[in-house]
Design an enzyme around this catalytic site. Structure first.
Site, PDB file in Angstrom:
ATOM      1  N   CYS A 188       0.558  -1.123   0.019  1.00  0.00           N
ATOM      2  CA  CYS A 188      -0.237   0.017   0.392  1.00  0.00           C
ATOM      3  C   CYS A 188       0.899   0.921  -0.102  1.00  0.00           C
ATOM      4  CB  CYS A 188      -1.097  -0.187   1.063  1.00  0.00           C
ATOM      5  SG  CYS A 188      -2.302  -1.638   0.970  1.00  0.00           S
TER       6      CYS A 188
HETATM    7  P1  NAD Z   1      -4.455  -8.780  -3.858  1.00  0.00           P
HETATM    8  O1  NAD Z   1      -3.885  -8.402  -5.092  1.00  0.00           O
HETATM    9  O2  NAD Z   1      -3.902  -9.639  -2.803  1.00  0.00           O
HETATM   10  O3  NAD Z   1      -5.769  -8.960  -4.351  1.00  0.00           O
HETATM   11  C1  NAD Z   1      -6.689  -9.190  -5.561  1.00  0.00           C
HETATM   12  C2  NAD Z   1      -7.525  -9.893  -5.714  1.00  0.00           C
HETATM   13  O4  NAD Z   1      -8.246  -9.765  -6.718  1.00  0.00           O
HETATM   14  C3  NAD Z   1      -6.705 -10.807  -6.716  1.00  0.00           C
HETATM   15  O5  NAD Z   1      -7.181 -12.519  -6.162  1.00  0.00           O
HETATM   16  C4  NAD Z   1      -7.393 -11.617  -7.753  1.00  0.00           C
HETATM   17  O6  NAD Z   1      -7.342 -12.433  -8.629  1.00  0.00           O
HETATM   18  C5  NAD Z   1      -8.538 -10.803  -7.800  1.00  0.00           C
HETATM   19  N1  NAD Z   1      -9.329 -10.506  -8.973  1.00  0.00           N
HETATM   20  C6  NAD Z   1      -8.783  -9.176 -10.022  1.00  0.00           C
HETATM   21  N2  NAD Z   1      -9.309  -8.521 -10.851  1.00  0.00           N
HETATM   22  C7  NAD Z   1     -10.192  -9.424 -10.936  1.00  0.00           C
HETATM   23  C8  NAD Z   1     -12.110  -9.484 -11.412  1.00  0.00           C
HETATM   24  N3  NAD Z   1     -11.920  -9.571 -12.920  1.00  0.00           N
HETATM   25  N4  NAD Z   1     -12.822 -10.987 -10.946  1.00  0.00           N
HETATM   26  C9  NAD Z   1     -12.457 -11.235  -9.485  1.00  0.00           C
HETATM   27  N5  NAD Z   1     -11.718 -10.821  -8.733  1.00  0.00           N
HETATM   28  C10 NAD Z   1     -10.450 -10.673  -9.191  1.00  0.00           C
HETATM   29  O7  NAD Z   1      -4.900  -6.860  -3.553  1.00  0.00           O
HETATM   30  P2  NAD Z   1      -5.376  -6.440  -1.870  1.00  0.00           P
HETATM   31  O8  NAD Z   1      -4.480  -6.611  -1.481  1.00  0.00           O
HETATM   32  O9  NAD Z   1      -6.473  -7.033  -1.124  1.00  0.00           O
HETATM   33  O10 NAD Z   1      -5.742  -4.795  -2.239  1.00  0.00           O
HETATM   34  C11 NAD Z   1      -7.008  -4.722  -3.019  1.00  0.00           C
HETATM   35  C12 NAD Z   1      -7.392  -3.482  -3.035  1.00  0.00           C
HETATM   36  O11 NAD Z   1      -7.140  -2.417  -1.492  1.00  0.00           O
HETATM   37  C13 NAD Z   1      -6.225  -2.675  -3.342  1.00  0.00           C
HETATM   38  O12 NAD Z   1      -6.797  -1.108  -3.849  1.00  0.00           O
HETATM   39  C14 NAD Z   1      -5.090  -1.902  -2.014  1.00  0.00           C
HETATM   40  O13 NAD Z   1      -4.401  -0.527  -2.611  1.00  0.00           O
HETATM   41  C15 NAD Z   1      -6.072  -1.691  -1.077  1.00  0.00           C
HETATM   42  N6  NAD Z   1      -6.013  -2.349   0.310  1.00  0.00           N
HETATM   43  C16 NAD Z   1      -5.154  -3.061   0.715  1.00  0.00           C
HETATM   44  C17 NAD Z   1      -4.624  -3.477   2.057  1.00  0.00           C
HETATM   45  C18 NAD Z   1      -4.257  -4.260   2.025  1.00  0.00           C
HETATM   46  O14 NAD Z   1      -3.218  -4.202   3.613  1.00  0.00           O
HETATM   47  N7  NAD Z   1      -3.250  -5.471   1.510  1.00  0.00           N
HETATM   48  C19 NAD Z   1      -4.812  -2.570   2.850  1.00  0.00           C
HETATM   49  C20 NAD Z   1      -6.024  -1.096   2.230  1.00  0.00           C
HETATM   50  C21 NAD Z   1      -5.755  -1.112   1.204  1.00  0.00           C
END
Ligand code: NAD
Length: 460
Positions: A290
């Site tokens: 992030c």
């Molecule tokens: P990640 O990359 O771990 O997971 C994303 C998931 O989405 C993957 O499993 C992928 O296969 C799936 N995906 C992608 N396109 C898709 C579609 N069309 N249909 C279905 N599934 C699909 O991401 P994350 O770390 O969980 O982060 C997600 C969002 O939240 C990001 O924008 C990130 O900046 C934000 N965020 C993350 C955190 C964190 O600590 N990881 C905290 C707050 C906010």
């Protein structure tokens, strides 16, 4: 739509009748932990991802990544039939009333956000909405730059569904603040809820849902418009990153002033309640999925708007330099690194996760390898992810002690609890020469400096 700063209030109990049926698109850290958290609050969750393996794993109650309490929460939810994983997004939309979008928003090479996953998810949700009768609320939880929900997601949803936002379906932006390593706790105990809304009905619907989940807790709630909610997330992460780079700058000053210790300085300033002690731990700087990407995206946005982002760029520069500084500390003690064995304790970007996205270990190990060092590394969880990055360029130990064996220097990169238990004698017994560079300041300098060559960030 003007600023819709309607209320700063607490989530209040409101009645929402019947079973809450929610679909969540994207089962990464945010999506799956949100799913488990909402399920424990009584909602029925359809958890969708395009990755069949992830979905299968969820349906077998196996967390596809390491996150404390997640597997237990999944087991509980599955037992009560509260979570069902599927790759069939259309079915998920048709079976539910609210959809959260939690897909990834990684960086592009120029620092701006890659919105490909958001675009794809919106397209599929829009197509499914065209077949749906009745009102449906779409909530963007992914971190997206101001304007994205209104100018990218909304037009896609309207075009694909042939329906109208506001009347046929609702749209909110609800940034997520959970921390990997304590994501389940954070989902159950958010310190605030931000609802960006396209229209009042959308905001009311989401507020009612949260009211149902968090009715016993006094959780501050802000309702605003879509771009303000989007910006709150970036401003939040940029501020936390700034605190880290600030204390690291103070740490570097401490190192030049004999007998000062940045930990005491941080304690002293942290007691000022205008500052507070959190995020004032000097060290190797921030990593993870992030802070680095969100800062890059905010800088890219500022540049696009012809605004100087001097302070944000400085935060980034200090952060990059911290890892270089740690390698300099190693070189100062060890000399030329060619064929020297360096033990790296910790690979994940923070403890209690296996996530190595933008981990400081990557920057440090690459620098050590460039200088010809022989690197052995250990992490309680992240080794499989490290193997995908470094392949056979480094060796992987099965324990901390094993990692220290015959090393010329040990670098503490991640502050896992099990490293905190190591005593100076453990280093002395295993290493060729007991030199420790403590990148996370986990040891007591007095105890360690007495017994071995101990260097730490911010220790004068
Ligand atoms: P990640 O990359 O771990 O997971 C994303 C998931 O989405 C993957 O499993 C992928 O296969 C799936 N995906 C992608 N396109 C898709 C579609 N069309 N249909 C279905 N599934 C699909 O991401 P994350 O770390 O969980 O982060 C997600 C969002 O939240 C990001 O924008 C990130 O900046 C934000 N965020 C993350 C955190 C964190 O600590 N990881 C905290 C707050 C906010």
């Amino acid at each position: 739509m003007g600023i819709h700063q309607k209320k700063v209030a607490f989530v209040e109990e409101k009645r929402m009748s019947g079973q809450q049926n929610i679909s969540i698109v994207g089962m990464g850290y945010v999506g799956l932990c949100t799913a488990a958290g909402f399920a424990s609050k009584g909602a029925r969750i359809v958890a969708t991802d395009k990755d069949q393996q992830k979905v299968d794993s969820i349906n077998k109650c196996k967390a596809p990544f390491h996150e404390p309490q997640l597997e237990e929460a999944l087991r509980k939810a599955t037992k009560q039939s509260k979570i069902k994983g599927t790759v069939d997004l259309e079915k998920a939309i048709l079976e539910t009333d609210v959809t959260f979008v939690t897909v990834g928003t990684p960086s592009k090479p120029d620092g701006s956000s890659d919105l490909g996953q958001v675009q794809e998810a919106a397209t599929e949700i829009g197509k499914a909405l065209s077949k749906k009768e009745g009102y449906h609320l779409v909530v963007v939880k992914s971190t997206v730059l101001p304007g994205t929900t209104e100018n990218l997601v909304k037009p896609i949803l309207e075009k694909q569904s042939n329906k109208s936002c506001g009347s046929d379906f609702g749209l909110c932006m609800n940034p997520e603040f959970l921390r990997e390593g304590s994501a389940i706790y954070d989902t159950l105990h958010p310190d605030r809820i931000i609802i960006g809304e396209w229209d009042e009905k959308s905001g009311d619907t989401l507020e009612s849902l949260y009211a149902l989940f968090y009715k016993q807790q006094k959780i501050p709630l802000i309702r605003t418009n879509l771009p303000t909610a989007e910006l709150i997330k970036y401003a939040n992460n940029a501020f936390l990153a700034t605190k880290i780079s600030y204390i690291n700058t103070i740490a570097n000053i401490c190192e030049k002033i004999p007998e000062t210790d940045v930990a005491k300085v941080a304690e002293g300033i942290g007691l000022d309640n205008r500052i507070n002690p959190r995020f004032l731990r000097a060290g190797l700087g921030y990593g993870g999925s992030c802070f680095p990407k969100d800062l890059k995206a905010l800088i890219a946005l500022a540049k696009q708007q012809k605004i100087e982002a001097t302070m944000l760029e400085a935060v980034q520069k200090v952060n990059t330099n911290q890892a270089k500084h740690a390698v300099e500390l190693v070189k100062k003690e060890v000399g030329m690194l060619e064929n020297k064995r360096i033990a790296i304790l910790g690979l994940s970007f923070k403890p209690d996760t296996g996530d190595m996205r933008e981990a400081k270990s990557i920057q440090i190990i690459n620098m050590l390898l460039d200088e010809g060092a022989d690197v052995s590394a250990y992490d309680p969880v992240a080794v499989p992810n490290a193997k995908a990055i470094f392949k056979k360029r480094i060796s992987y130990a099965t324990s901390a002690l094993n990692c220290l064996k015959d090393a010329d220097c040990a670098v503490i990169v991640t502050e896992w609890n099990e490293f905190k238990d190591l005593k100076p004698e453990d280093f002395i017994a295993s290493m060729k020469q007991p030199i420790v560079v403590d990148g996370r300041k986990i040891y007591n300098p007095e105890t360690f400096t007495k017994k071995l060559n101990y260097k730490a960030i911010g220790l004068g």
